[in-house]
Design a protein around this motif. Structure first.
Motif, PDB file in Angstrom:
ATOM      1  N   GLU A   9       8.153 -10.265  39.530  1.00  0.00           N
ATOM      2  CA  GLU A   9       7.890 -11.147  40.658  1.00  0.00           C
ATOM      3  C   GLU A   9       7.015 -10.486  41.732  1.00  0.00           C
ATOM      4  OE1 GLU A   9      11.593 -12.557  42.138  1.00  0.00           O
ATOM      5  OE2 GLU A   9      12.215 -13.442  40.221  1.00  0.00           O
ATOM      6  N   GLY A  10       6.336  -9.410  41.371  1.00  0.00           N
ATOM      7  CA  GLY A  10       5.469  -8.723  42.324  1.00  0.00           C
ATOM      8  C   GLY A  10       4.036  -9.199  42.220  1.00  0.00           C
ATOM      9  N   SER A  11       3.233  -8.760  43.178  1.00  0.00           N
ATOM     10  CA  SER A  11       1.811  -9.070  43.145  1.00  0.00           C
ATOM     11  C   SER A  11       1.128  -8.245  42.069  1.00  0.00           C
ATOM     12  CB  SER A  11       1.186  -8.766  44.509  1.00  0.00           C
ATOM     13  OG  SER A  11       1.235  -7.372  44.774  1.00  0.00           O
ATOM     14  N   PHE A  12      -0.143  -8.581  41.814  1.00  0.00           N
ATOM     15  CA  PHE A  12      -0.888  -7.815  40.799  1.00  0.00           C
ATOM     16  C   PHE A  12      -0.961  -6.337  41.179  1.00  0.00           C
ATOM     17  CE2 PHE A  12      -4.889  -5.868  39.470  1.00  0.00           C
ATOM     18  CZ  PHE A  12      -4.788  -5.992  38.084  1.00  0.00           C
TER      19      PHE A  12
ATOM     20  N   SER B  79       1.329   3.083  48.052  1.00  0.00           N
ATOM     21  CA  SER B  79       2.786   2.983  48.075  1.00  0.00           C
ATOM     22  C   SER B  79       3.257   1.565  47.812  1.00  0.00           C
ATOM     23  CB  SER B  79       3.326   3.455  49.431  1.00  0.00           C
ATOM     24  OG  SER B  79       2.808   2.643  50.466  1.00  0.00           O
ATOM     25  N   ILE B  80       4.521   1.484  47.380  1.00  0.00           N
ATOM     26  CA  ILE B  80       5.198   0.200  47.201  1.00  0.00           C
ATOM     27  C   ILE B  80       6.400   0.190  48.128  1.00  0.00           C
ATOM     28  CG2 ILE B  80       6.373  -1.334  45.572  1.00  0.00           C
ATOM     29  CD1 ILE B  80       4.942  -0.010  43.313  1.00  0.00           C
ATOM     30  N   SER B  81       6.581  -0.874  48.846  1.00  0.00           N
ATOM     31  CA  SER B  81       7.748  -1.004  49.707  1.00  0.00           C
ATOM     32  C   SER B  81       9.013  -1.022  48.847  1.00  0.00           C
ATOM     33  CB  SER B  81       7.640  -2.289  50.535  1.00  0.00           C
ATOM     34  OG  SER B  81       8.812  -2.484  51.287  1.00  0.00           O
ATOM     35  N   TYR B  82      10.042  -0.305  49.298  1.00  0.00           N
ATOM     36  CA  TYR B  82      11.258  -0.203  48.494  1.00  0.00           C
ATOM     37  C   TYR B  82      11.940  -1.557  48.293  1.00  0.00           C
ATOM     38  CZ  TYR B  82      10.972   4.867  48.640  1.00  0.00           C
ATOM     39  OH  TYR B  82      10.567   6.156  48.483  1.00  0.00           O
ATOM     40  N   ASN B  83      11.803  -2.434  49.270  1.00  0.00           N
ATOM     41  CA  ASN B  83      12.430  -3.758  49.102  1.00  0.00           C
ATOM     42  C   ASN B  83      11.665  -4.651  48.121  1.00  0.00           C
ATOM     43  OD1 ASN B  83      10.186  -4.408  50.594  1.00  0.00           O
ATOM     44  ND2 ASN B  83      11.300  -5.229  52.361  1.00  0.00           N
ATOM     45  N   ARG B  84      10.496  -4.160  47.647  1.00  0.00           N
ATOM     46  CA  ARG B  84       9.711  -4.905  46.655  1.00  0.00           C
ATOM     47  C   ARG B  84       9.850  -4.325  45.246  1.00  0.00           C
ATOM     48  NH1 ARG B  84       8.686  -9.526  46.863  1.00  0.00           N
ATOM     49  NH2 ARG B  84       6.862  -9.266  45.510  1.00  0.00           N
ATOM     50  N   LEU B  85      10.603  -3.231  45.115  1.00  0.00           N
ATOM     51  CA  LEU B  85      10.698  -2.576  43.815  1.00  0.00           C
ATOM     52  C   LEU B  85      11.410  -3.455  42.784  1.00  0.00           C
ATOM     53  CD1 LEU B  85      11.445   1.177  44.616  1.00  0.00           C
ATOM     54  CD2 LEU B  85       9.331   0.153  43.802  1.00  0.00           C
ATOM     55  N   LEU B  86      12.581  -3.953  43.126  1.00  0.00           N
ATOM     56  CA  LEU B  86      13.334  -4.767  42.173  1.00  0.00           C
ATOM     57  C   LEU B  86      12.601  -6.059  41.812  1.00  0.00           C
ATOM     58  CD1 LEU B  86      17.067  -4.250  43.230  1.00  0.00           C
ATOM     59  CD2 LEU B  86      15.888  -3.373  41.214  1.00  0.00           C
TER      60      LEU B  86
END
Length: 342
Positions: free
Chosen positions: A48-51, A35-42
């Motif tokens: 600007e996310g991790s690999f 899963s991906i945290s919703y606050n990390r989607l944008l």
């Protein structure tokens, strides 16, 4: 002339279903085995996310969501065209054998022809279209009568017969195949969204970019084909030619979709009916809604299915069948009955 209130209602519904697709896609991105945290989607969407976050979003979730929406749209439009040209409310590319024809062609290609990884994704829709078109032409020929032309009820019955025969042929083909290839075909038959990668999106997208506008342009012609044959001929419609052209369009849409999603039925049955219930039976009104509705239904089914059982989930084709089969029975058993011939 279409009443302005209906046009206004159609536009609001199109906006509502577009928002529904975006909302469901947003929820779907954040769900799953990884899963991906919703606050990390944008932040991830803008690089600007991790690999790990970028891999999950851009290599797994986003292509699967896009391919599911596109396939659902194609299947819904294919079903709308088939129902219009056959004057039969039970017409669906999965029910009358078109999907089975595409499946047999894909199975033969996968089992007996050398596969080049670079062109595999782009060849699949072409192979599926060839098999589906051959099947549709045979169904068309067996349904055609020199005296009466194409009879809608006969077309459906012949299609169901071809679907059963092709399903048997598929079993024969995989009975002596290698285990790994049998696993792939089994997943295809179950309607597992297996073509969830960017090359498959680029492979299916041109088909939809060309065929969806053409089908919308021909929506008024579908209205005329839905009338009785004497009336259609009376207004100058070349019935057999127009039916064949629209049949080719419906086949191409269904084949391009199932080549990357597997054998998914009932989307083309349910979406047009639901859209007609909202804005009425005029094709230029309900077809755009049915297209968005089909994309949303398949996306919803895939999102629910892949999160019920971890890690593999339940194929979208099975989830749709769980809803579509009872709906099909409802159409058969409802008191006023389906319109086999308008």
């Amino acid at each position: 002339m279409i009443h302005p209130d209906l046009i206004k209602k159609q536009r609001w519904l199109l906006l509502a279903f577009f928002i529904l697709i975006v909302t469901t896609a947003f929820i779907s991105i954040g769900l799953g085995y990884s899963s991906i945290s919703y606050n990390r989607l944008l932040p991830t969407l803008f690089g600007e996310g991790s690999f790990k976050e970028e891999f999950i979003l851009f290599s797994i979730r986003l292509p699967r969501i896009i391919i599911t929406i596109l396939a659902g749209m194609a299947l819904a439009l294919s079903g709308s065209i088939l129902q219009g040209m056959t004057r039969n409310d039970l017409a669906d590319p999965g029910i009358i054998g078109i999907n089975s024809g595409a499946g047999v062609a894909i199975a033969i290609f996968f089992l007996f022809f050398p596969i080049d990884a670079g062109s595999f994704a782009y060849l699949l829709p072409v192979v599926a279209f060839g098999g589906a078109l051959l099947t549709a032409c045979l169904i068309y020929l067996f349904s055609y009568s020199k005296r009466n032309g194409i009879q809608p009820v006969r077309l459906i019955l012949v299609g169901v017969g071809f679907s059963m025969a092709l399903s048997g042929l598929m079993v024969i083909l995989i009975s002596s195949a290698e285990r790994t290839k049998v696993d792939f075909i089994a997943k295809w038959l179950a309607g597992n969204i297996w073509g969830a990668d960017w090359p498959f999106i680029w492979a299916i997208l041109p088909w939809l970019v060309i065929l969806i506008p053409y089908a919308l342009y021909k929506s008024q012609m579908l209205n005329l084909l839905g009338l009785s044959e004497p009336v259609s001929v009376g207004v100058g419609v070349s019935i057999n030619r127009e039916r064949f052209m629209m049949l080719v369009v419906a086949v191409a849409l269904a084949a391009s979709a199932v080549s990357v999603t597997g054998g998914i039925a009932f989307i083309g049955l349910m979406a047009p009916h639901m859209a007609k219930a909202m804005v009425g039976p005029r094709n230029q009104l309900f077809i755009p809604i049915a297209i968005l509705l089909g994309g949303w239904l398949l996306l919803l089914a895939d999102t629910i299915g892949r999160n019920i059982l971890q890690p593999d989930g339940i194929p979208a084709g099975i989830m749709i069948a769980l809803i579509g089969a009872p709906y099909f029975m409802y159409l058969l058993l409802r008191r006023d009955g389906p319109h086999f011939s308008r």
